[in-house]
Design a protein around this motif. Structure first.
Motif, PDB file in Angstrom:
ATOM      1  N   PHE A  24       0.810  -1.218   0.000  1.00  0.00           N
ATOM      2  CA  PHE A  24       0.000   0.000   0.000  1.00  0.00           C
ATOM      3  C   PHE A  24       0.846   1.273   0.000  1.00  0.00           C
ATOM      4  CE2 PHE A  24      -2.488  -3.349   2.057  1.00  0.00           C
ATOM      5  CZ  PHE A  24      -3.629  -3.328   1.276  1.00  0.00           C
ATOM      6  N   LYS A  25       2.162   1.141  -0.189  1.00  0.00           N
ATOM      7  CA  LYS A  25       3.029   2.321  -0.185  1.00  0.00           C
ATOM      8  C   LYS A  25       3.202   2.937  -1.573  1.00  0.00           C
ATOM      9  CE  LYS A  25       5.650   0.999   3.914  1.00  0.00           C
ATOM     10  NZ  LYS A  25       6.991   0.720   4.485  1.00  0.00           N
ATOM     11  N   GLY A  26       2.681   2.303  -2.601  1.00  0.00           N
ATOM     12  CA  GLY A  26       2.790   2.856  -3.941  1.00  0.00           C
ATOM     13  C   GLY A  26       3.148   1.801  -4.967  1.00  0.00           C
ATOM     14  N   TYR A  27       3.058   2.178  -6.233  1.00  0.00           N
ATOM     15  CA  TYR A  27       3.308   1.218  -7.305  1.00  0.00           C
ATOM     16  C   TYR A  27       4.765   0.772  -7.346  1.00  0.00           C
ATOM     17  CZ  TYR A  27       5.621   4.790 -10.162  1.00  0.00           C
ATOM     18  OH  TYR A  27       6.488   5.727 -10.632  1.00  0.00           O
ATOM     19  N   GLU A  28       5.690   1.631  -6.854  1.00  0.00           N
ATOM     20  CA  GLU A  28       7.103   1.233  -6.840  1.00  0.00           C
ATOM     21  C   GLU A  28       7.309  -0.010  -5.982  1.00  0.00           C
ATOM     22  OE1 GLU A  28       6.053   4.214  -5.930  1.00  0.00           O
ATOM     23  OE2 GLU A  28       7.009   5.773  -7.150  1.00  0.00           O
ATOM     24  N   SER A  29       6.674  -0.023  -4.814  1.00  0.00           N
ATOM     25  CA  SER A  29       6.793  -1.176  -3.924  1.00  0.00           C
ATOM     26  C   SER A  29       6.213  -2.427  -4.556  1.00  0.00           C
ATOM     27  CB  SER A  29       6.085  -0.889  -2.595  1.00  0.00           C
ATOM     28  OG  SER A  29       6.674   0.202  -1.924  1.00  0.00           O
ATOM     29  N   VAL A  30       5.100  -2.273  -5.276  1.00  0.00           N
ATOM     30  CA  VAL A  30       4.472  -3.416  -5.943  1.00  0.00           C
ATOM     31  C   VAL A  30       5.402  -4.005  -7.002  1.00  0.00           C
ATOM     32  CG1 VAL A  30       2.532  -4.165  -7.370  1.00  0.00           C
ATOM     33  CG2 VAL A  30       2.161  -2.527  -5.511  1.00  0.00           C
ATOM     34  N   ILE A  49       8.271  -5.877  -5.346  1.00  0.00           N
ATOM     35  CA  ILE A  49       7.820  -7.169  -4.808  1.00  0.00           C
ATOM     36  C   ILE A  49       7.645  -8.188  -5.927  1.00  0.00           C
ATOM     37  CG2 ILE A  49       5.868  -8.334  -3.706  1.00  0.00           C
ATOM     38  CD1 ILE A  49       5.485  -5.786  -2.019  1.00  0.00           C
ATOM     39  N   ILE A  50       7.060  -7.756  -7.046  1.00  0.00           N
ATOM     40  CA  ILE A  50       6.861  -8.661  -8.179  1.00  0.00           C
ATOM     41  C   ILE A  50       8.206  -9.118  -8.738  1.00  0.00           C
ATOM     42  CG2 ILE A  50       6.003  -8.812 -10.549  1.00  0.00           C
ATOM     43  CD1 ILE A  50       3.734  -6.941  -9.723  1.00  0.00           C
ATOM     44  N   ALA A  51       9.166  -8.191  -8.865  1.00  0.00           N
ATOM     45  CA  ALA A  51      10.493  -8.540  -9.385  1.00  0.00           C
ATOM     46  C   ALA A  51      11.184  -9.546  -8.477  1.00  0.00           C
ATOM     47  CB  ALA A  51      11.335  -7.279  -9.528  1.00  0.00           C
ATOM     48  N   SER A  97      15.625  -6.897  -7.194  1.00  0.00           N
ATOM     49  CA  SER A  97      14.662  -5.851  -6.846  1.00  0.00           C
ATOM     50  C   SER A  97      15.345  -4.498  -6.685  1.00  0.00           C
ATOM     51  CB  SER A  97      13.916  -6.222  -5.565  1.00  0.00           C
ATOM     52  OG  SER A  97      14.824  -6.432  -4.486  1.00  0.00           O
ATOM     53  N   LEU A  98      16.556  -4.486  -6.107  1.00  0.00           N
ATOM     54  CA  LEU A  98      17.306  -3.232  -5.990  1.00  0.00           C
ATOM     55  C   LEU A  98      17.684  -2.684  -7.370  1.00  0.00           C
ATOM     56  CD1 LEU A  98      19.692  -3.975  -2.966  1.00  0.00           C
ATOM     57  CD2 LEU A  98      17.702  -2.451  -2.992  1.00  0.00           C
ATOM     58  N   SER A  99      18.056  -3.592  -8.272  1.00  0.00           N
ATOM     59  CA  SER A  99      18.404  -3.170  -9.635  1.00  0.00           C
ATOM     60  C   SER A  99      17.197  -2.598 -10.360  1.00  0.00           C
ATOM     61  CB  SER A  99      18.971  -4.357 -10.419  1.00  0.00           C
ATOM     62  OG  SER A  99      20.130  -4.867  -9.791  1.00  0.00           O
ATOM     63  N   VAL A 100      16.035  -3.234 -10.158  1.00  0.00           N
ATOM     64  CA  VAL A 100      14.813  -2.751 -10.805  1.00  0.00           C
ATOM     65  C   VAL A 100      14.451  -1.364 -10.299  1.00  0.00           C
ATOM     66  CG1 VAL A 100      12.312  -3.118 -10.954  1.00  0.00           C
ATOM     67  CG2 VAL A 100      13.873  -5.030 -11.310  1.00  0.00           C
ATOM     68  N   TYR A 147      16.401   0.846  -8.981  1.00  0.00           N
ATOM     69  CA  TYR A 147      17.425   1.854  -9.267  1.00  0.00           C
ATOM     70  C   TYR A 147      17.506   2.194 -10.758  1.00  0.00           C
ATOM     71  CZ  TYR A 147      21.935   4.231  -9.320  1.00  0.00           C
ATOM     72  OH  TYR A 147      22.927   5.154  -9.506  1.00  0.00           O
ATOM     73  N   PHE A 148      17.523   1.148 -11.617  1.00  0.00           N
ATOM     74  CA  PHE A 148      17.758   1.379 -13.041  1.00  0.00           C
ATOM     75  C   PHE A 148      16.469   1.583 -13.843  1.00  0.00           C
ATOM     76  CE2 PHE A 148      21.576  -1.042 -11.747  1.00  0.00           C
ATOM     77  CZ  PHE A 148      22.557  -0.141 -12.152  1.00  0.00           C
ATOM     78  N   ILE A 149      15.379   1.009 -13.404  1.00  0.00           N
ATOM     79  CA  ILE A 149      14.145   1.074 -14.187  1.00  0.00           C
ATOM     80  C   ILE A 149      13.175   2.113 -13.627  1.00  0.00           C
ATOM     81  CG2 ILE A 149      12.142  -0.227 -14.997  1.00  0.00           C
ATOM     82  CD1 ILE A 149      13.855  -2.728 -14.972  1.00  0.00           C
ATOM     83  N   ILE A 150      12.965   2.085 -12.333  1.00  0.00           N
ATOM     84  CA  ILE A 150      11.996   3.000 -11.722  1.00  0.00           C
ATOM     85  C   ILE A 150      12.693   4.297 -11.277  1.00  0.00           C
ATOM     86  CG2 ILE A 150      10.325   3.295  -9.868  1.00  0.00           C
ATOM     87  CD1 ILE A 150       9.951   0.299  -9.838  1.00  0.00           C
TER      88      ILE A 150
END
Length: 238
Positions: free
Chosen positions: A186-192, A195-197, A230-233, A235-238
């Motif tokens: 529930f903290k935002g789409y970035e967290s979602v 989590i998916i990654a 998840s850290l890479s996603v 940092y580099f994507i979001i």
């Protein structure tokens, strides 16, 4: 956060950490010596003992590196000494990460946030240390009884092909991590997305490790690889 890190890296805590690690190393040496001395009683030669130690040392590199990946992330949040103490004693980076997160949330803050004060760090340290004591006491008092209980359940369900203990332990872990993840959703789409990654990485790594026998060591790396992905996603994507 800065004040908390000053407390976390205090020289006194470093002294305690070094003493604890020294005790752990001493216990390891004593254990190896006792095992070598009693090897003859179970039919092992000294050559087989040396070979076993060498194989064990080599095989421990993979799991240790997996733990180190997670430990590096904990160092930035809890400081070097406390991370060294907890990982050195318990050896479960996943458990320590979860315990630290729960302790910080209970205090009303988050790991790494600006509101993470020295009092919050003290709370995290107490929770992790007391949690470790609980494990030790539980092992000392109930290991024998739980062993009999597990054997009884396993024997009753063995002929039916129903792995009850695997199901119970898996359900417990899913419940714990599921509870933590729902708080992040529930903290935002970035967290979602993160989590998916992480979930996809865990699934892929587990499937590969199960399919190829030579890659079974990947099971120990799964959590570390999921964190890196998840850290890479983020940092580099979001």
């Amino acid at each position: 956060m800065e004040k908390a890190m000053l407390v976390a890296n205090n020289p006194f805590i470093w002294v305690i950490a070094c003493l604890i690690i020294a005790v752990i190393a001493f216990q390891g040496i004593i254990f190896i010596r006792i095992a070598s001395e009693t090897s003859a009683s179970v039919g092992l030669s000294q050559h087989e003992v040396k070979t076993s130690l060498k194989v064990g040392a080599i095989n421990s590199i993979g799991p240790s590196l997996g733990i180190m990946i997670i430990a590096i992330s904990l160092i930035t949040l809890l400081g070097n000494p406390l991370t060294l103490i907890r990982i050195g004693i318990i050896g479960s980076a996943a458990t320590e990460s979860m315990g630290a997160s729960i302790a910080a949330t209970s205090f009303g803050t988050e790991l790494g946030s600006s509101s993470f004060t020295s009092q919050a760090f003290t709370t995290v340290a107490w929770v992790l240390c007391l949690g470790g004591c609980g494990w030790l006491l539980f092992v000392a008092l109930f290991t024998k009884h739980l062993g009999k209980f597990q054997s009884s359940i396993t024997n009753k369900t063995k002929d039916k092909g129903f792995p009850i203990m695997i199901i119970i332990s898996t359900a417990a872990m899913l419940g714990i991590f599921g509870n933590l993840l729902t708080q992040e959703l529930f903290k935002g789409y970035e967290s979602v997305i993160v989590i998916i990654a992480a979930a996809i990485t865990m699934i892929v790594v587990t499937l590969v490790a199960n399919k190829f026998r030579k890659l079974k060591w990947l099971h120990e790396w799964s959590l570390g690889l999921a964190i890196l992905t998840s850290l890479s996603v983020i940092y580099f994507i979001i």
